[in-house]
Design an enzyme around this catalytic site. Structure first.
Site, PDB file in Angstrom:
ATOM      1  N   HIS A   9       0.869  -1.176   0.000  1.00  0.00           N
ATOM      2  CA  HIS A   9       0.000   0.000   0.000  1.00  0.00           C
ATOM      3  C   HIS A   9       0.910   1.232   0.000  1.00  0.00           C
ATOM      4  CE1 HIS A   9      -2.195  -2.965   2.571  1.00  0.00           C
ATOM      5  NE2 HIS A   9      -3.328  -2.424   2.164  1.00  0.00           N
ATOM      6  N   ASP A  36       2.346   2.003   3.404  1.00  0.00           N
ATOM      7  CA  ASP A  36       3.362   1.095   3.971  1.00  0.00           C
ATOM      8  C   ASP A  36       4.767   1.577   3.654  1.00  0.00           C
ATOM      9  OD1 ASP A  36       1.132  -0.559   4.229  1.00  0.00           O
ATOM     10  OD2 ASP A  36       1.646  -1.737   2.442  1.00  0.00           O
ATOM     11  N   GLU A  43      -9.115 -13.841   0.405  1.00  0.00           N
ATOM     12  CA  GLU A  43      -8.239 -14.081   1.559  1.00  0.00           C
ATOM     13  C   GLU A  43      -8.851 -15.162   2.444  1.00  0.00           C
ATOM     14  OE1 GLU A  43      -6.385 -10.758   3.451  1.00  0.00           O
ATOM     15  OE2 GLU A  43      -6.549 -11.676   5.420  1.00  0.00           O
ATOM     16  N   HIS A  79     -10.655 -13.904   5.570  1.00  0.00           N
ATOM     17  CA  HIS A  79     -11.901 -13.194   5.277  1.00  0.00           C
ATOM     18  C   HIS A  79     -13.018 -14.192   4.949  1.00  0.00           C
ATOM     19  CE1 HIS A  79      -9.423  -9.430   3.840  1.00  0.00           C
ATOM     20  NE2 HIS A  79      -9.117  -9.817   5.062  1.00  0.00           N
ATOM     21  N   ASP A  81      -9.880 -11.251  12.522  1.00  0.00           N
ATOM     22  CA  ASP A  81      -8.951 -11.553  11.451  1.00  0.00           C
ATOM     23  C   ASP A  81      -7.538 -11.615  12.016  1.00  0.00           C
ATOM     24  OD1 ASP A  81      -8.044 -11.885   8.903  1.00  0.00           O
ATOM     25  OD2 ASP A  81      -8.297  -9.802   8.289  1.00  0.00           O
TER      26      ASP A  81
HETATM   27  C1  XUL Z   1      -7.155  -6.515   5.539  1.00  0.00           C
HETATM   28  C2  XUL Z   1      -6.503  -6.976   4.302  1.00  0.00           C
HETATM   29  C3  XUL Z   1      -5.713  -5.954   3.555  1.00  0.00           C
HETATM   30  C4  XUL Z   1      -5.789  -6.109   2.063  1.00  0.00           C
HETATM   31  C5  XUL Z   1      -5.116  -5.005   1.304  1.00  0.00           C
HETATM   32  O1  XUL Z   1      -7.850  -7.492   6.211  1.00  0.00           O
HETATM   33  O2  XUL Z   1      -6.558  -8.125   3.958  1.00  0.00           O
HETATM   34  O3  XUL Z   1      -4.400  -6.045   3.983  1.00  0.00           O
HETATM   35  O4  XUL Z   1      -5.228  -7.307   1.664  1.00  0.00           O
HETATM   36  O5  XUL Z   1      -5.566  -3.747   1.653  1.00  0.00           O
HETATM   37 CO    CO Z   2      -5.731  -9.228   2.431  1.00  0.00          CO
END
Ligand code: XUL
Ligand code: CO
Length: 430
Positions: free
Chosen positions: A99, A102, A266, A269, A305
């Protein structure tokens, strides 16, 4: 230069008999599986934010890590880049992801933040050239700064929408300049804390328009990567609009973007959304929107998470089974969106967490490939649906079907779903 990882040797493949902690037991990047090298199947990426920008805080306590590159200066950002590329090289990781927030300190103005990002992007370009490391994806952090507390694209204040749009433009430019293979949008604050102050219809329309503008800009600058949305149901907000793959697909259809945008799924998630990772992957593949994966694991008790490094070969194998069944990654890859536990303070911890993650992924992928090549699951699946092969009833109306069923004396018998046999089959490979 940096000596942060000085005590850590570079990691190479030594095979499963080795007792060297700093070696891969399963990940032999050059090994060929299903006609492709493991490194080209897995396409590992290191996440800049967790590995280099995260201070080790939790809701009850702040920073536990003391890294020489922590701080808000450009000098610190340059040192961080040195350390990051040192880790990528020691691991032989082919990709990284970042990002804007970062990699550069926030400036006093938008322009200053953008200029700093450009300076770091130039440093990355030189390091990528030198090391051969590539960019899997770039993204904008539209969730940490307080200006985004009520959302970015879905913010009630148009000035914040504008700030977010300008930020995404600059991050897409950075990603494009570095030949990134994807651009990710994760809507961490695109949701609500309370419905009492939220206009859902309006926020949805804003999010749809925003994504359409992103896709327009992608074509305008000739960015060849894939635009990816990363679904997540909640955390940080109580409810997030990109809840899961099914929700994102409905959103993409509504705004005519289902051929333009795919998903970055993810593991953690998926669990938060009440699904398994493989469910989300299989669904995305069946909708032709499977793009890339963020590999981690969640603690199954905590309900949030936890972003832990993967360590469960069976789960990982079932996930890669869906990826391979869908034909494997194209622009996507395996990003370790995983962080250390906050007590894991040492440089070795950071490097070895990735070694373990890469190894378990390689093991899982090889098990998945063996299952696919053996063909047992697909044969059983084909047999289960075989009745439909020459008998597609889906175009017939109810009356037509009714008269055929009523005129027949045949009574259909149910057949076994064979779940335990299928689970036993999987156990043979993992
Ligand atoms: C947050 C997440 C983020 C995204 C990118 O849960 O997964 O790190 O991957 O913004
Ligand atoms: Co992510």
């Amino acid at each position: 230069m940096t000596d942060f990882f000085a005590a850590c040797p570079s990691v190479t493949f030594e095979g499963s008999d080795t007792d060297n902690e700093f070696a891969f037991r399963h990940y032999d990047p050059e090994a060929v599986v299903m006609g492709k090298k493991l490194k080209d199947h897995l396409r590992f990426a290191i996440a800049y934010w967790h590995s280099f920008a995260w201070p080790g805080g939790d809701p009850f306590g702040g920073q536990t890590f003391e890294r020489p590159w922590f701080g808000n200066s450009m000098e610190a950002a340059r040192l961080k880049a040195d350390v990051a590329f040192d880790l990528f090289s020691r691991l032989g990781a082919p990709y990284f992801c970042f990002h804007d927030a970062d990699v550069r300190p926030e400036g006093a103005t938008f322009a200053e933040s953008e200029d700093r990002l450009k300076e770091i992007t130039d440093i990355f370009a030189a390091k990528m050239e030198e090391t051969g490391v590539k960019l899997l994806w770039g993204t904008a952090n539209l969730f940490s700064h307080r200006r985004f507390m009520a959302g970015a694209a879905t913010n009630p204040d148009p000035e914040i929408y504008a700030y977010a749009a300008a930020t995404v433009k600059s991050c897409m430019d950075a990603t494009n300049a570095l030949n990134g293979e994807n651009y990710v949008l994760w809507g961490g604050r695109e949701g609500y804390e309370t419905l009492l102050n939220t206009d859902l219809r309006r926020e949805r329309a804003q999010a749809g328009a925003f994504l359409q503008r992103v896709v327009e800009y992608k074509h305008k600058i000739g960015f060849e990567g894939t635009i990816l949305i990363e679904p997540k149901p909640q955390e940080p907000t109580k409810h997030q609009y990109d809840f899961d793959v099914a929700t994102v697909y409905g959103f993409l259809k509504e705004f005519g973007l289902e051929k333009e945008v795919k998903v970055n799924i993810e593991q953690g998630h998926a669990i938060l959304a009440g699904h398994s990772f493989e469910h989300e992957l299989a669904l995305a593949a069946s909708l032709d929107i499977l793009g890339s994966i963020d590999m981690n694991r969640n603690d199954y008790q905590s309900g949030w998470d936890t972003d832990q490094f993967p360590d469960n070969p069976r789960e990982v194998a079932l996930a890669y089974y869906e990826v391979l069944r869908a034909g494997g990654f194209t622009t996507g890859g395996t990003n370790f969106d995983a962080k250390l536990r906050r007590q894991s303070l040492d440089a070795e911890d950071l490097l070895l967490a990735h070694v373990g993650g890469m190894d378990v992924c390689a093991r899982g992928l090889m098990a998945a490939a063996a299952m696919l090549e053996d063909g047992g699951l697909e044969a059983m699946r084909a047999e289960r649906y075989a009745g439909w092969d020459n008998n597609d009833l889906t175009s017939l109306g109810l009356e037509e079907i009714h008269s055929a069923v009523r005129g027949s004396t045949h009574s259909p018998e149910p057949k076994s779903g064979r779940q335990e046999r299928l689970e036993n089959y999987v156990s043979r490979f993992v």
